[in-house]
Design a protein around this motif. Structure first.
Motif, PDB file in Angstrom:
ATOM      1  N   GLU A  78      53.173  42.028  32.686  1.00 20.48           N
ATOM      2  CA  GLU A  78      52.162  42.507  33.630  1.00 20.48           C
ATOM      3  C   GLU A  78      52.084  41.612  34.862  1.00 20.48           C
ATOM      4  O   GLU A  78      51.947  42.096  35.996  1.00 20.48           O
ATOM      5  CB  GLU A  78      50.796  42.550  32.944  1.00 20.48           C
ATOM      6  CG  GLU A  78      50.539  43.778  32.106  1.00 20.48           C
ATOM      7  CD  GLU A  78      49.056  43.951  31.814  1.00 20.48           C
ATOM      8  OE1 GLU A  78      48.411  44.754  32.515  1.00 20.48           O
ATOM      9  OE2 GLU A  78      48.553  43.266  30.905  1.00 20.48           O
ATOM     10  N   ASN A 113      47.768  36.682  30.715  1.00 20.49           N
ATOM     11  CA  ASN A 113      48.797  35.873  30.064  1.00 20.49           C
ATOM     12  C   ASN A 113      50.037  36.686  29.703  1.00 20.49           C
ATOM     13  O   ASN A 113      50.933  36.174  29.025  1.00 20.49           O
ATOM     14  CB  ASN A 113      48.229  35.209  28.808  1.00 20.49           C
ATOM     15  CG  ASN A 113      47.221  34.128  29.140  1.00 20.49           C
ATOM     16  OD1 ASN A 113      47.478  33.275  29.980  1.00 20.49           O
ATOM     17  ND2 ASN A 113      46.062  34.169  28.508  1.00 20.49           N
ATOM     18  N   SER A 114      50.078  37.936  30.140  1.00 24.34           N
ATOM     19  CA  SER A 114      51.239  38.776  29.870  1.00 24.34           C
ATOM     20  C   SER A 114      52.315  38.535  30.928  1.00 24.34           C
ATOM     21  O   SER A 114      52.093  38.829  32.109  1.00 24.34           O
ATOM     22  CB  SER A 114      50.838  40.256  29.881  1.00 24.34           C
ATOM     23  OG  SER A 114      51.992  41.080  29.922  1.00 24.34           O
ATOM     24  N   HIS A 137      45.695  43.971  32.894  1.00 23.30           N
ATOM     25  CA  HIS A 137      44.868  43.865  31.692  1.00 23.30           C
ATOM     26  C   HIS A 137      44.862  42.449  31.127  1.00 23.30           C
ATOM     27  O   HIS A 137      43.816  41.916  30.775  1.00 23.30           O
ATOM     28  CB  HIS A 137      45.373  44.842  30.622  1.00 23.30           C
ATOM     29  CG  HIS A 137      45.125  46.282  30.950  1.00 23.30           C
ATOM     30  ND1 HIS A 137      43.925  46.912  30.708  1.00 23.30           N
ATOM     31  CD2 HIS A 137      45.930  47.220  31.521  1.00 23.30           C
ATOM     32  CE1 HIS A 137      43.990  48.174  31.102  1.00 23.30           C
ATOM     33  NE2 HIS A 137      45.199  48.388  31.605  1.00 23.30           N
ATOM     34  N   ASP A 138      46.047  41.845  31.031  1.00 25.61           N
ATOM     35  CA  ASP A 138      46.197  40.558  30.344  1.00 25.61           C
ATOM     36  C   ASP A 138      46.814  39.543  31.296  1.00 25.61           C
ATOM     37  O   ASP A 138      47.981  39.665  31.676  1.00 25.61           O
ATOM     38  CB  ASP A 138      47.081  40.742  29.101  1.00 25.61           C
ATOM     39  CG  ASP A 138      47.255  39.459  28.296  1.00 25.61           C
ATOM     40  OD1 ASP A 138      46.638  38.435  28.658  1.00 25.61           O
ATOM     41  OD2 ASP A 138      48.014  39.488  27.301  1.00 25.61           O
ATOM     42  N   GLY A 190      46.246  31.703  33.702  1.00 21.04           N
ATOM     43  CA  GLY A 190      47.193  32.597  33.066  1.00 21.04           C
ATOM     44  C   GLY A 190      48.594  32.596  33.652  1.00 21.04           C
ATOM     45  O   GLY A 190      48.938  31.825  34.550  1.00 21.04           O
TER      46      GLY A 190
END
Length: 360
Positions: free
Chosen positions: A176, A172-173, A169-170, A210
């Protein structure tokens, strides 16, 4: 073996599971291991081995998918395509191609391009390649589909994931990103195959996007960069920016009248200037080039104008910095008498730079 698979999918490890795992995770000095098969090479340099993963990166529209198409076509044909020589070992001849971004219409063009590059008919199915279009699914569903395919399909030796960003989803996570990279490591190792992913670069620089890009750079066997030629956008250049083997000679390709990538012969690459970490590490020649740019058509200048000109001049040699660093640079140059303050302003004296002795 089932319990081992369950643990790879996230099950908790207790004392019983640990004992089952021990024979798989413990390394003994007396064990014998064969080096994993080298399946993709460029000019004799190993780009990919079974049990690892790699990536192609580049800015949008840099023709990353065309580059990957050549890699896959080489695997299907056993011949060199562009500069890729891909040989999948016996029992690992099949390819899973996953596209997460494009429509079925565009993916069909990609598949036909691969077949044409491989010299194979486009009016007949080839069981050696599975092409999945996952645009309409969620990140979780995409990962589950890939995981199920790897469990159910036999003899997969190469997996292409065109759009790894869409498996999370992200971007920059950290959590994840680490999870999906761990997934790539698990899949490639457990199923003894190679995974090649595709990820965009930032528009403003050459960094992969990211936190997932950072993790890819740290863990991948090879990172290929596909970039447009600055003067001729019809030409794309391919080079290795991270590679465990020796670096290969970069190559370039263009799209021919049949909409297929073809090598650009006798292509001359423009050397990029090396990044400079500190003005104190620069050579006299680098300082001279930057200062001549800064003082172009000017004999003297005031302090603020000097700072602006120094910023421009040093940026021209690859040393782009903010005001605080430029102020320190100005003081450094004044201390070694390259910049001299007079009544009319600051002047540039190149003599210390031409003396042949080091400034530091």
């Amino acid at each position: 073996m089932k319990s081992l698979i369950d643990m790879r999918n996230g099950a908790k490890i207790d004392g019983t599971n640990y004992k089952l795992l021990l024979k798989h995770i413990r390394l003994n000095v007396t064990d014998k291991y064969e080096f994993p098969p080298e399946i993709i090479k460029v000019n004799g340099t190993t780009v990919a081995t079974l049990g690892n993963f790699s990536a192609s990166t580049g800015k949008p529209k840099s023709k990353k998918t065309f580059n990957v198409s050549a890699l896959v076509a080489s695997a299907l044909s056993g011949k060199e395509v562009l500069k890729y020589k891909t040989i999948l070992p016996q029992g690992k001849e099949r390819i899973l191609y996953v596209d997460t971004e494009q429509s079925k219409c565009h993916c069909h063009k990609v598949m036909q391009r691969i077949m044409k590059l491989a010299g194979l008919p486009v009016d007949k199915e080839d069981d050696r390649i599975l092409f999945f279009v996952l645009r309409e699914y969620t990140p979780e569903q995409r990962r589950e589909i890939i995981s199920c395919a790897l469990q159910e399909e036999e003899n997969i030796g190469l997996v292409i994931i065109d759009g790894i960003r869409d498996l999370i989803h992200d971007i920059n996570s950290p959590g994840e990103s680490l999870n999906i990279i761990n997934e790539l490591m698990r899949w490639s190792s457990y199923y003894e195959m190679h995974i090649h992913t595709v990820l965009h670069q930032n528009k403003g620089d050459d960094n992969t996007r990211g936190h997932i890009g950072t993790e890819l750079n740290n863990k991948a066997e090879t990172i290929l960069q596909v970039s447009k030629n600055a003067e001729n956008p019809n030409i794309s250049e391919v080079r290795a920016v991270h590679i465990r083997d020796k670096e290969f000679q970069p190559f370039a390709f263009e799209i021919n009248e049949d909409a297929l990538p073809q090598l650009v012969n006798n292509y001359k690459f423009t050397k990029t200037k090396e990044k400079i970490s500190s003005y104190a590490d620069m050579s006299n020649e680098q300082h001279l080039e930057a200062l001549e740019c800064a003082f172009k058509d000017k004999q003297s200048m005031g302090y603020q104008e000097l700072l602006d000109s120094l910023k421009t001049g040093y940026a021209s040699i690859g040393y782009a910095r903010g005001r605080n660093t430029i102020v320190k640079l100005c003081k450094f140059l004044s201390n070694i008498n390259v910049l001299i303050k007079e009544e009319q302003g600051y002047i540039f004296d190149k003599e210390p730079l031409c003396s042949g002795s080091s400034l530091v």
